[in-house]
Scaffold this motif. Structure first.
Motif, mmCIF file in Angstrom:
data_model
loop_
_atom_site.group_PDB
_atom_site.id
_atom_site.type_symbol
_atom_site.label_atom_id
_atom_site.label_comp_id
_atom_site.label_asym_id
_atom_site.label_seq_id
_atom_site.Cartn_x
_atom_site.Cartn_y
_atom_site.Cartn_z
ATOM 1 N N PRO A 103 0.713 -1.211 -0.066
ATOM 2 C CA PRO A 103 0.028 -0.054 0.073
ATOM 3 C C PRO A 103 0.719 1.350 -0.126
ATOM 4 O O PRO A 103 2.045 1.449 0.645
ATOM 5 N N ALA B 152 -2.238 8.098 -0.674
ATOM 6 C CA ALA B 152 -2.821 8.523 -1.768
ATOM 7 C C ALA B 152 -2.204 9.466 -2.663
ATOM 8 O O ALA B 152 -2.411 10.004 -3.696
ATOM 9 N N ASN C 199 -2.468 3.179 -5.536
ATOM 10 C CA ASN C 199 -2.948 2.563 -4.322
ATOM 11 C C ASN C 199 -1.800 1.751 -3.806
ATOM 12 O O ASN C 199 -1.712 1.392 -2.751
ATOM 13 N N THR D 198 -3.913 -2.301 4.413
ATOM 14 C CA THR D 198 -4.914 -2.581 3.668
ATOM 15 C C THR D 198 -5.267 -4.100 3.898
ATOM 16 O O THR D 198 -6.630 -4.519 3.510
#
Length: 1008
Positions: free
Chosen positions: A737, A740, A745, A799
């Protein structure tokens, strides 16, 4: 005038003299001329050799003490010259040797019986080399054409289900052309698409990467697999390599196991023609038990009463718009049909001792259980040519296969929709035979069949192996292979799918089209040397691999047509979008080697290694080395064991350890790549970045350890194999991950996470009865496997936090823990793990459910009596899966429910399995319902025992048909399922898909 040598002249003079002197000096023979004529006169002895049901090809028939030997032909017949006092010896690998005195018989028919002991001498295909089963140091499971031909299946993975320890295979759907999932010794990679095994067909790697698109193949759950192109009838054997000793020679591609497929070859003998014709029927194995109209309407009325609201104008099922007395079993209407299956197969083979050939063709057609004219058709052509020079130094083998498939199915699998459909819903057609929309009060499910799924594929593979014996112990080989796969499929959504009242014309029609092509070639030069010196034997193999694969895929969407008849013509569409347009080249090269040393047929050491190079990794990371060591001790060959344990006919301990790799990550993942943005600026379409550069992108590594015991008792009438393995996969290739602010992503990289797979595999083979006319053998396999995530740096906060748990398997679900129904309110309740008074996803989804099977296996039996043969296989799995209620909707709403929902809360103090009914107005009940669906209450026992396969055959006595071999066949698949599962079928992980079909076929096989 002919010249006659002095030696030949003397021989011609002395032979009569010596023969006369012999008769003169042997009074017994001289006084018994009759005995001389009977016992010394040579004559032709002929007959047929069978295994009790089928002829045996290549049986060696020799005369004891004489250099006379022949082999049986394709029909089992033989002819040999012998005298009355001679003894014939019949020998065949895997069968007991038979000796018969000729006496005065000119016809001798022999029935040979399988010899479990000699089965240890059968050669096992280990990829680049073959080894006796008794001397292998690796873990290899095998099934042969005898097992495959008993099953009415079209996918090679279906033929393997339940027959191999450590190999878990799941059928995804009952729709024709659907795929299967396979795992060999568990899940090694965090990525769901990184656990596929390597497939090798006659030495040529066959890519199992999906060829379809998620946008086109919706009717087929999961990725569209190209493995349907392999015709099971063309296969001679399938070997599955599992441990490091067996797979390390395949290096980076062997981390998830290797499936070796060997196709049938031509055999020496007279030219023979074989034809098989069969036909059968298929039905869905199990359906859900749903409410009838009376039960359904009572549920609806109670829901409205609980909510305290009147019937609304759109509650057509209960407000009087629809007939309250109407009942339709929608499952029976839409998936209760009968699928018809037809197969025609023909082959011709034969050849001399130096050249053999085989040509085999097959055509398969089957319809579906859905209403409508849908079908799946497949045609195959397989050819093989072998040649060996007269001095047996030069050999060449050529094999090729071509498969064409065409699949026509509905655009979607309607199984889920018809389960939800109210039982009093209107009729499908009106009085004129048109789709009935009942004044726009429902979406007619038959309208879904206006959309079509169509696929066409053409698959070619070819392989040639050339070898030359430079010296008696030195052999040079070169293998050449080529594959070409072309797959096109499409899914249409014409405007005729919609209610005419909406006034939608062909301008609202759309189509999704996928075109995939994949070509590959491979060249593998090899050289092998073997030498036996004293009690020691050494084998050395060196080789290289050069491979390239080119893939192209184009996925398009087209919208708006002037007419639905032009829907397949994309140039007629108002709008065409290129969703995927890719070309990739995968290059691979490697050098491999093997050293095997055997001492005194007791102690075996096997070393394998491979240096791999892959274009899928960045500079400096493209090469890696993998290797393994395997050893075995045949303690049954020790003198002490032979003298003191005569009941032990075979015993072996083996162990292996090594590393394999995994490069199943796709192409160009380490590069910074760009794609078309699709946005026009100043007349130019711009580019946008799609991936970040990562030069440190490297290999996944799998370290494998195995210990195993093989033991045979009472001449191997009882044979046991028990193995324990421990595999650890690290350096995981995943998406890391990113913030942003980077615009991405994740970035593809190696994660220092470790996955462990441990397990126990047990195989038991018994010879229960072995008589001249009656034989019964059994085979049992059991696999107990445990998967665990050992480490995952910084898992918390990533994530992946809600997907994985350290110390738990990879295939888990983190869900709410269901504690029961509040007896006062009748609402579902769940555990508040953090005791904050709220039930939230982030904090309270802490209950872990493992969807991996705890154990699985199969129990197979073969019984022969004279000309009859019965085979049956029971497959069993102990597992959890989502309940059949998953996805059926809110009890009390306008959707049908399983009958289990009738056990619900109605009054304070009630004890039930389901909460009070609601139409959705009760927000508390609605929220509890969604949490219930995301809780461990939805994950139930889905264990089952299934009569996976049954085959009954009868061989017609040859004398009845004057030389024509004839077998009558009755075969069945998925015949019986024993389970407590409350859904349609417990096997598939897609609980809303069409269940597998129960298939029964009859056929006839003729050989002449």
């Amino acid at each position: 005038m002919k010249n006659i040598s002095l030696n030949k002249g003397l021989a011609g003079f002395w032979y009569p003299f010596i023969f006369g002197f012999y008769l003169f000096c042997t009074p017994a023979l001289a006084r018994n001329p009759l005995r001389l004529s009977i016992y010394q006169q040579q004559f032709q002895v002929s007959g047929t050799v069978t295994d009790g049901t089928k002829p045996l090809v290549g049986v060696s028939i020799s005369v004891k003490g004489k250099p006379i030997a022949v082999s049986s032909y394709y029909d089992g017949k033989f002819s040999i010259e012998a005298s009355a006092e001679d003894v014939l010896i019949f020998s065949y690998l895997g069968f007991k040797t038979v000796t018969i005195l000729v006496a005065d018989r000119k016809t001798i028919n022999v029935q040979m019986r399988e010899d479990a002991t000699s089965l240890q001498e059968v050669k096992i295909n280990a990829g680049y080399y073959s080894v006796k089963n008794s001397q292998r140091t690796g873990s290899i499971s095998k099934i042969s054409s005898k097992d495959i031909e008993k099953q009415p299946v079209t996918n090679v993975l279906a033929a393997m289900q339940g027959r191999m320890a450590g190999v878990n295979i799941i059928q995804n759907t009952g729709v024709s052309g659907g795929g299967f999932d396979i795992q060999i010794r568990g899940q090694n990679s965090l990525r769901s698409d990184g656990n596929r095994p390597l497939y090798i067909i006659d030495g040529v790697p066959y890519s199992s990467d999906a060829v379809g698109s998620d946008l086109t193949g919706i009717v087929l759950p999961g990725p569209t697999s190209p493995l349907n192109s392999i015709n099971p009838a063309d296969i001679e054997s399938i070997e599955v390599l599992k441990d490091a000793d067996a797979t390390a020679i395949y290096g980076s591609r062997g981390a998830n196991g290797v499936v070796l497929i060997t196709t049938k070859k031509g055999k020496e003998g007279k030219t023979r023609f074989t034809a098989n014709v069969s036909g059968g029927l298929g039905k869905v194995t199990r359906m859900m038990e749903l409410m009838n109209t009376q039960q359904y309407l009572q549920m609806r009325k109670e829901a409205f009463a609980n909510d305290g609201i009147p019937y609304g104008p759109t509650d057509y099922d209960i407000n009087g718009t629809w007939d309250p007395n109407r009942y339709t079993d929608w499952q029976k209407v839409f998936i209760g049909g009968t699928s018809e299956m037809n197969d025609v197969q023909a082959s011709i083979s034969g050849g001399s001792s130096t050249t053999q050939f085989l040509i085999n063709s097959n055509f398969h057609k089957e319809t579906t259980v859905f209403p409508g004219n849908y079908n799946y058709r497949k045609g195959n052509l397989h050819a093989n040519l072998n040649h060996e020079s007269e001095n047996k130094k030069f050999r060449i083998n050529f094999s090729m296969g071509y498969t064409a498939q065409e699949n026509n199915q509905p655009g979607i699998d309607i199984t889920q929709q018809i389960i939800l459909l109210p039982p009093n819903a209107p009729a499908l057609y009106d009085s004129q035979g048109n789709l009935n929309w009942e004044n726009s009060t429902w979406n007619n499910p038959m309208s879904n069949f206006e959309g079509k799924y169509t696929s066409k594929s053409n698959d070619l593979f070819a392989n040639s192996l050339i070898s030359y014996n430079i010296l008696p112990s030195l052999v040079a080989k070169a293998s050449f292979g080529f594959t070409d796969t072309r797959f096109d499929d499409s899914r249409t959504q014409p405007s005729t799918m919609y209610d005419p009242a909406y006034g939608l014309g062909s301008e609202y029609s759309s189509i999704y089209v996928n075109n995939t092509t994949r070509k590959s070639w491979i060249i593998e030069p090899q050289i092998s040397w073997s030498k036996k010196i004293g009690n020691g034997k050494t084998e050395i193999l060196l080789g290289g691999t050069f491979q390239q694969q080119t893939s192209n895929q184009l996925v398009q969407e087209a919208n708006g047509f002037s007419s639905n008849s032009l829907i397949y013509n994309l140039s007629s569409a108002f709008h065409v979008f290129d969703l995927v347009d890719s070309e990739s080249v995968y290059k691979y090269q490697a050098f491999f080697g093997r050293v095997n040393f055997t001492w005194d047929d007791k102690y075996i050491l096997n070393l394998t290694g491979r240096r791999d190079g892959s274009s899928r990794f960045g500079p400096g990371r493209q090469f890696a080395t993998f290797g393994a060591i395997g050893s075995a001790w045949l303690f049954s060959n020790e003198r002490f064991v032979k003298e003191n344990f005569d009941f032990l006919s075979f015993g072996k301990l083996r162990a292996s350890y090594g590393t394999t790799g995994n490069d199943q990550i796709g192409d160009y993942q380490f590069l910074d790549t760009y794609g078309s943005s699709g946005n026009n600026y100043g007349g130019i379409n711009g580019l946008e970045p799609t991936r970040l550069f990562n030069p440190n992108f490297g290999w996944e590594t799998n370290k494998k350890l195995e210990l195993a015991l093989e033991a045979g008792f009472f001449k191997d009438r009882i044979f046991i194999t028990a193995g324990w393995y421990n595999n650890r996969s690290s350096n995981q290739l995943v998406g890391i991950p990113l913030p942003a602010t980077t615009g991405f992503n994740s970035i593809q990289a190696n994660l220092d996470a470790t996955v462990q797979n441990r397990g126990l595999e047990l195989t038991l083979r018994t010879v229960n009865f072995q008589k001249e006319s009656f034989n019964w053998t059994s085979s049992f396999n059991l696999t107990i496997t445990r998967n665990k995530l050992l480490s995952f740096p910084n898992l918390k906060g990533s994530t992946y936090e809600n997907q994985f748990v350290i110390g738990q398997p990879l295939n888990i679900k983190k869900v709410y823990h269901y504690t029961g129904i509040n007896p006062i309110t009748g609402i579902y309740q769940f555990e508040d793990f953090n005791n904050d008074g709220l039930i939230t996803s982030a904090e309270d989804k802490q209950s872990v459910r493992d969807l991996n099977p705890k154990y699985f296996g199969g129990f197979q039996n073969t019984i022969t009596y004279k000309n009859w043969q019965l085979d049956f296989l029971f497959q069993f799995v102990n597992q959890l899966n989502y309940s059949g209620s998953y996805g059926t909707g809110l009890p009390g709403s306008m959707t049908n429910q399983p009958v289990s929902v009738l056990n619900h809360w109605q009054n304070p103090g009630d004890s039930s399995s389901h909460q009070q009914y609601t139409t959705g107005v009760n927000s508390e009940a609605l929220d509890a319902f969604y949490k219930f669906y995301a809780s461990d209450a939805m994950i139930t026992d889905a264990s089952y025992i299934r009569l996976k396969n049954l085959s009954l055959s009868y061989t017609v006595p040859e004398i009845w048909l004057k030389g024509i071999k004839c077998r009558l066949l009755l075969q069945g698949q998925n015949l019986l399922t024993i389970t407590s599962y409350k859904g349609a079928d417990p096997e598939s992980r897609f609980t809303t898909s069409l269940p597998p079909l129960r298939v029964v076929t009859t056929g006839i096989q003729l050989t002449f």
